[in-house]
Design an enzyme around this catalytic site. Structure first.
Site, PDB file in Angstrom:
ATOM      1  N   SER A   1       6.597   3.342  13.171  1.00 13.92           N
ATOM      2  CA  SER A   1       4.988   3.573  13.274  1.00 13.92           C
ATOM      3  C   SER A   1       4.729   4.369  14.697  1.00 13.92           C
ATOM      4  O   SER A   1       5.579   4.087  15.645  1.00 13.92           O
ATOM      5  CB  SER A   1       4.500   2.229  13.430  1.00 13.92           C
TER       6      SER A   1
ATOM      7  N   LEU B   1      -9.834   1.581  10.319  1.00 14.29           N
ATOM      8  CA  LEU B   1     -11.325   2.352  10.328  1.00 14.29           C
ATOM      9  C   LEU B   1     -11.708   2.727   8.820  1.00 14.29           C
ATOM     10  O   LEU B   1     -12.748   2.351   8.225  1.00 14.29           O
ATOM     11  CB  LEU B   1     -11.225   3.623  10.992  1.00 14.29           C
TER      12      LEU B   1
ATOM     13  N   SER C   1     -18.897  -1.059  13.275  1.00 13.62           N
ATOM     14  CA  SER C   1     -18.760  -1.100  14.809  1.00 13.62           C
ATOM     15  C   SER C   1     -17.838   0.155  15.107  1.00 13.62           C
ATOM     16  O   SER C   1     -16.599  -0.023  14.667  1.00 13.62           O
ATOM     17  CB  SER C   1     -18.340  -2.325  15.399  1.00 13.62           C
TER      18      SER C   1
ATOM     19  N   TYR D   1       3.876  -6.418  17.202  1.00 14.88           N
ATOM     20  CA  TYR D   1       4.145  -5.553  16.134  1.00 14.88           C
ATOM     21  C   TYR D   1       4.735  -4.470  16.239  1.00 14.88           C
ATOM     22  O   TYR D   1       5.576  -4.098  15.964  1.00 14.88           O
ATOM     23  CB  TYR D   1       2.683  -5.474  15.420  1.00 14.88           C
TER      24      TYR D   1
ATOM     25  N   PHE E   1     -15.822   1.749  17.807  1.00 15.95           N
ATOM     26  CA  PHE E   1     -15.325   0.893  19.100  1.00 15.95           C
ATOM     27  C   PHE E   1     -15.178   2.073  20.289  1.00 15.95           C
ATOM     28  O   PHE E   1     -14.145   2.578  20.522  1.00 15.95           O
ATOM     29  CB  PHE E   1     -13.902   0.399  18.939  1.00 15.95           C
TER      30      PHE E   1
ATOM     31  N   TYR F   1       0.793  -1.317   0.079  1.00 21.95           N
ATOM     32  CA  TYR F   1      -0.091   0.067   0.055  1.00 21.95           C
ATOM     33  C   TYR F   1       0.927   1.321   0.056  1.00 21.95           C
ATOM     34  O   TYR F   1       0.787   2.109  -1.207  1.00 21.95           O
ATOM     35  CB  TYR F   1      -1.154   0.053   1.244  1.00 21.95           C
ATOM     36  N   ILE F   2       1.810   1.384   0.999  1.00 23.49           N
ATOM     37  CA  ILE F   2       2.438   2.650   1.014  1.00 23.49           C
ATOM     38  C   ILE F   2       3.560   2.624   0.054  1.00 23.49           C
ATOM     39  O   ILE F   2       4.000   3.793  -0.482  1.00 23.49           O
ATOM     40  CB  ILE F   2       3.004   2.860   2.576  1.00 23.49           C
TER      41      ILE F   2
ATOM     42  N   ASP G   1       9.967  -7.750  -3.304  1.00 23.62           N
ATOM     43  CA  ASP G   1       8.625  -7.939  -2.516  1.00 23.62           C
ATOM     44  C   ASP G   1       8.434  -9.266  -2.620  1.00 23.62           C
ATOM     45  O   ASP G   1       8.655  -9.832  -3.579  1.00 23.62           O
ATOM     46  CB  ASP G   1       7.384  -6.809  -3.017  1.00 23.62           C
TER      47      ASP G   1
ATOM     48  N   LYS H   1       8.928  -2.753  15.817  1.00 21.90           N
ATOM     49  CA  LYS H   1       9.210  -1.273  15.319  1.00 21.90           C
ATOM     50  C   LYS H   1      10.076  -0.704  16.121  1.00 21.90           C
ATOM     51  O   LYS H   1      11.220  -0.069  15.826  1.00 21.90           O
ATOM     52  CB  LYS H   1       7.967  -0.637  15.019  1.00 21.90           C
TER      53      LYS H   1
HETATM   54  P1  NAD Z   1       1.510  -3.773   3.016  1.00 19.47           P
HETATM   55  O1  NAD Z   1       1.205  -4.939   3.828  1.00 19.47           O
HETATM   56  O2  NAD Z   1       0.637  -3.250   1.836  1.00 19.47           O
HETATM   57  O3  NAD Z   1       3.033  -3.493   2.562  1.00 19.47           O
HETATM   58  C1  NAD Z   1       4.249  -4.541   3.172  1.00 19.47           C
HETATM   59  C2  NAD Z   1       4.945  -5.211   2.012  1.00 19.47           C
HETATM   60  O4  NAD Z   1       5.801  -5.925   2.496  1.00 19.47           O
HETATM   61  C3  NAD Z   1       3.843  -5.908   1.333  1.00 19.47           C
HETATM   62  O5  NAD Z   1       3.845  -5.849  -0.010  1.00 19.47           O
HETATM   63  C4  NAD Z   1       4.210  -7.516   1.694  1.00 19.47           C
HETATM   64  O6  NAD Z   1       4.076  -8.347   0.680  1.00 19.47           O
HETATM   65  C5  NAD Z   1       5.814  -7.249   1.863  1.00 19.47           C
HETATM   66  N1  NAD Z   1       6.437  -8.242   2.620  1.00 19.47           N
HETATM   67  C6  NAD Z   1       6.220  -8.516   3.881  1.00 19.47           C
HETATM   68  N2  NAD Z   1       7.326  -9.395   4.411  1.00 19.47           N
HETATM   69  C7  NAD Z   1       8.290  -9.595   3.233  1.00 19.47           C
HETATM   70  C8  NAD Z   1       9.419 -10.129   3.382  1.00 19.47           C
HETATM   71  N3  NAD Z   1       9.935 -10.928   4.251  1.00 19.47           N
HETATM   72  N4  NAD Z   1      10.175  -9.978   2.111  1.00 19.47           N
HETATM   73  C9  NAD Z   1       9.718  -9.239   1.142  1.00 19.47           C
HETATM   74  N5  NAD Z   1       8.728  -8.509   1.073  1.00 19.47           N
HETATM   75  C10 NAD Z   1       7.795  -8.686   2.305  1.00 19.47           C
HETATM   76  O7  NAD Z   1       1.801  -2.533   4.223  1.00 19.47           O
HETATM   77  P2  NAD Z   1       1.774  -1.054   4.148  1.00 19.47           P
HETATM   78  O8  NAD Z   1       0.546  -0.524   4.916  1.00 19.47           O
HETATM   79  O9  NAD Z   1       2.240  -0.559   2.917  1.00 19.47           O
HETATM   80  O10 NAD Z   1       2.946  -0.793   5.233  1.00 19.47           O
HETATM   81  C11 NAD Z   1       4.404  -0.544   4.840  1.00 19.47           C
HETATM   82  C12 NAD Z   1       5.040  -0.381   6.178  1.00 19.47           C
HETATM   83  O11 NAD Z   1       4.775   0.659   6.705  1.00 19.47           O
HETATM   84  C13 NAD Z   1       5.170  -1.761   6.871  1.00 19.47           C
HETATM   85  O12 NAD Z   1       6.476  -1.898   7.426  1.00 19.47           O
HETATM   86  C14 NAD Z   1       4.100  -1.162   7.986  1.00 19.47           C
HETATM   87  O13 NAD Z   1       4.665  -1.767   9.245  1.00 19.47           O
HETATM   88  C15 NAD Z   1       4.440   0.391   8.051  1.00 19.47           C
HETATM   89  N6  NAD Z   1       3.562   0.979   8.689  1.00 19.47           N
HETATM   90  C16 NAD Z   1       2.170   0.902   8.350  1.00 19.47           C
HETATM   91  C17 NAD Z   1       1.187   1.420   8.746  1.00 19.47           C
HETATM   92  C18 NAD Z   1      -0.336   1.575   8.075  1.00 19.47           C
HETATM   93  O14 NAD Z   1      -1.243   1.946   8.530  1.00 19.47           O
HETATM   94  N7  NAD Z   1      -0.563   0.902   6.754  1.00 19.47           N
HETATM   95  C19 NAD Z   1       1.201   2.478   9.936  1.00 19.47           C
HETATM   96  C20 NAD Z   1       2.700   2.435  10.346  1.00 19.47           C
HETATM   97  C21 NAD Z   1       3.637   1.638   9.824  1.00 19.47           C
HETATM   98  C1  UD1 Z   2      -4.075   0.752  14.414  1.00 19.24           C
HETATM   99  C2  UD1 Z   2      -3.091  -0.121  14.907  1.00 19.24           C
HETATM  100  C3  UD1 Z   2      -1.941   0.671  14.684  1.00 19.24           C
HETATM  101  C4  UD1 Z   2      -1.484   0.852  13.397  1.00 19.24           C
HETATM  102  C5  UD1 Z   2      -2.613   1.746  12.790  1.00 19.24           C
HETATM  103  C6  UD1 Z   2      -2.416   2.081  11.380  1.00 19.24           C
HETATM  104  C7  UD1 Z   2      -4.314  -1.400  16.431  1.00 19.24           C
HETATM  105  C8  UD1 Z   2      -4.311  -1.259  18.139  1.00 19.24           C
HETATM  106  N1  UD1 Z   2      -3.440  -0.592  16.217  1.00 19.24           N
HETATM  107  O1  UD1 Z   2      -4.076   2.023  14.891  1.00 19.24           O
HETATM  108  O2  UD1 Z   2      -0.548  -0.227  15.114  1.00 19.24           O
HETATM  109  O3  UD1 Z   2      -0.188   1.582  13.177  1.00 19.24           O
HETATM  110  O4  UD1 Z   2      -3.790   1.080  12.955  1.00 19.24           O
HETATM  111  O5  UD1 Z   2      -2.421   1.162  10.348  1.00 19.24           O
HETATM  112  O6  UD1 Z   2      -4.741  -2.115  16.029  1.00 19.24           O
HETATM  113  N2  UD1 Z   2     -12.149   1.929  14.694  1.00 19.24           N
HETATM  114  C9  UD1 Z   2     -13.624   1.704  15.012  1.00 19.24           C
HETATM  115  N3  UD1 Z   2     -14.153   0.643  14.282  1.00 19.24           N
HETATM  116  C10 UD1 Z   2     -13.296  -0.152  13.532  1.00 19.24           C
HETATM  117  C11 UD1 Z   2     -12.136   0.115  13.280  1.00 19.24           C
HETATM  118  C12 UD1 Z   2     -11.394   1.239  14.008  1.00 19.24           C
HETATM  119  O7  UD1 Z   2     -14.478   2.420  15.561  1.00 19.24           O
HETATM  120  O8  UD1 Z   2     -13.828  -1.031  12.782  1.00 19.24           O
HETATM  121  C13 UD1 Z   2     -11.569   3.163  15.564  1.00 19.24           C
HETATM  122  C14 UD1 Z   2     -10.460   2.755  16.532  1.00 19.24           C
HETATM  123  O9  UD1 Z   2     -11.095   2.442  17.884  1.00 19.24           O
HETATM  124  C15 UD1 Z   2      -9.784   4.014  16.620  1.00 19.24           C
HETATM  125  C16 UD1 Z   2     -10.007   4.720  14.984  1.00 19.24           C
HETATM  126  O10 UD1 Z   2     -11.207   4.028  14.705  1.00 19.24           O
HETATM  127  O11 UD1 Z   2     -10.190   5.064  17.433  1.00 19.24           O
HETATM  128  C17 UD1 Z   2      -8.721   4.253  14.098  1.00 19.24           C
HETATM  129  O12 UD1 Z   2      -8.612   2.644  14.145  1.00 19.24           O
HETATM  130  P1  UD1 Z   2      -7.462   2.162  13.269  1.00 19.24           P
HETATM  131  O13 UD1 Z   2      -7.648   2.444  11.725  1.00 19.24           O
HETATM  132  O14 UD1 Z   2      -7.581   0.508  13.570  1.00 19.24           O
HETATM  133  O15 UD1 Z   2      -6.253   2.888  13.885  1.00 19.24           O
HETATM  134  P2  UD1 Z   2      -5.381   2.724  15.086  1.00 19.24           P
HETATM  135  O16 UD1 Z   2      -6.222   2.253  16.197  1.00 19.24           O
HETATM  136  O17 UD1 Z   2      -4.978   3.976  15.499  1.00 19.24           O
END
Ligand code: NAD
Ligand code: UD1
Length: 352
Positions: A134, A209, A225, A158, A227, A21-22, A41, A162
């Protein structure tokens, strides 16, 4: 899909997890900024369809290698055959709930995978890296807005991966001044590329969310839902710092530019600095989509905090970066992606 080999130049960036995604959004911004991404990947949570779409957006072919970070030999071969200048490291597993039930899987993939990457980088004298951290590392932070100096206290495996990887990178930089590392602590990435061609494609039922709301708006889920309705916030629902994924992607371009200044190891929050409640997000997506989003307020989700948002001023001062998209943009783009791709990258649905 074509696997193109790029010309060597001093702007070759290895992007681990670049099909995700990112990562896919960042690859777009890299190409537009004149970098040459080399994506690896293992496709465990993504599909090459995302990179095909990146090619549609940018008009450039993207070099891709299906490599698992755990495969040290494959990684070594890549570093032997390609000139790599810097690494942007997204690859990792990211589900908080799965990490609680399968901690060893998370510690192994995320930490061992990173250690292998760093060892290979060191062997080939590539010592510049941007790492996806994160806001989860702060745990239940002592205050908002959250500044980078607040103590760490991740409460789940998780988030601990980090924290540990940040420590590994800090120690590595401390041991050798040639190493430079930028730790980017993302708040809540949402939305999609404005083209609607790439976006977030969660497997199964979304935990987060915004994908849950857009899937409810389109009719794939019956009811959201909410939360907790009894937090100490204006409407009682949880508040988060949602950040448009394209702004986040641009943060990586700013970080790459800063790496050239040889900063050692430094950490930055990437957020907007402003929080929205769950119900404010529901309302914004209702407006963006013109669809109703049925919801019910249920118990708090264990482990959740009431309010979390960033102080992003360090990223502005040092990297010259700030978020530009607003809440409605995030919701409109999330909806555009969802409505144009009701089943995400359909191709992955078949592969899965
Ligand atoms: P994502 O799952 O879409 O992307 C991660 C990618 O890494 C995937 O394409 C997956 O196939 C690949 N991958 C996983 N393990 C691997 C391995 N061993 N070798 C090669 N490829 C591998 O997730 P994202 O949302 O794009 O997140 C990217 C990064 O950002 C992650 O490290 C995640 O923890 C971090 N992050 C994401 C969020 C979020 O909310 N999306 C928030 C904070 C941090
Ligand atoms: C979650 C992860 C966090 C990750 C982040 C972004 C947990 C405890 N934390 O954080 O590690 O970095 O996502 O990917 O899971 N909510 C609802 N209903 C839903 C889903 C969420 O009410 O079905 C609420 C949650 O209570 C929160 C907000 O929406 O208040 C955002 O939730 P979410 O998107 O899961 O993100 P985080 O909880 O901030």
């Amino acid at each position: 899909y074509k696997y193109k080999m790029t010309n060597d130049n001093n702007k070759n960036i290895l992007v681990t997890g670049g099909a995700g995604y990112i990562g896919s959004h960042t690859v777009v911004e890299m190409i537009q900024a004149g970098y040459t991404p080399i994506v690896i990947d293992n496709l465990s949570n993504s599909s090459v369809e995302s990179l095909r779409r990146v090619q549609l957006i940018t008009g450039h072919e993207v070099e891709f290698h299906e490599i698992d970070l755990m495969d040290e030999q494959a990684l070594t071969n890549l570093f032997q055959t390609r000139t790599i200048n810097m690494v942007v490291h997204f690859a990792g597993l990211k589900s908080v709930s799965e990490s609680v039930s399968k901690p060893l899987k998370y510690y192994d993939n995320n930490i061992t995978g990173t250690l292998i990457l760093l060892k290979v980088m060191e062997r080939f004298n590539v010592k510049n890296i941007v790492f996806s951290s994160s806001a989860n590392v702060y745990g239940a932070a002592q205050k908002v807005p959250i500044t980078e100096d607040l103590p760490h206290g991740a409460t789940n495996p998780y988030g601990k991966t980090k924290m540990f990887i940040e420590a590994i990178l800090q120690d590595t930089c401390a041991s050798d001044p040639e190493w430079n590392c930028i730790l980017l602590r993302y708040f809540n990435p949402v939305g999609a590329h404005p083209s609607g061609l790439i976006g977030e494609d969660p497997r199964d039922i979304p935990n987060n969310l915004v994908p849950y709301i857009t899937q409810t708006a389109i009719g794939r889920r019956k009811v959201l839902s909410v939360f907790g309705g009894d937090y100490e916030t204006e409407d009682g629902t949880g508040v988060r710092d949602y950040i448009h994924v394209v702004d986040l992607a641009k943060g990586h371009i700013a970080a790459l530019g800063h790496l050239y200044t040889k900063p050692g190891c430094d950490a930055f929050n990437l957020g907007t600095g402003r929080g929205y409640s769950v119900l404010e997000m529901v309302e914004a997506i209702r407006r963006a989509s013109g669809r109703e989003v049925p919801y019910q307020i249920v118990d708090r989700r264990p482990g959740d905090v009431g309010v979390s948002y960033a102080d992003p001023s360090k990223a502005l001062e040092v990297l010259g970066w700030k978020a530009n998209y607003n809440q409605l943009d995030m919701c409109e783009h999330a909806w555009k992606w969802q409505s144009q791709n009701p089943n995400g990258y359909d191709i992955t649905a078949v592969e899965r």
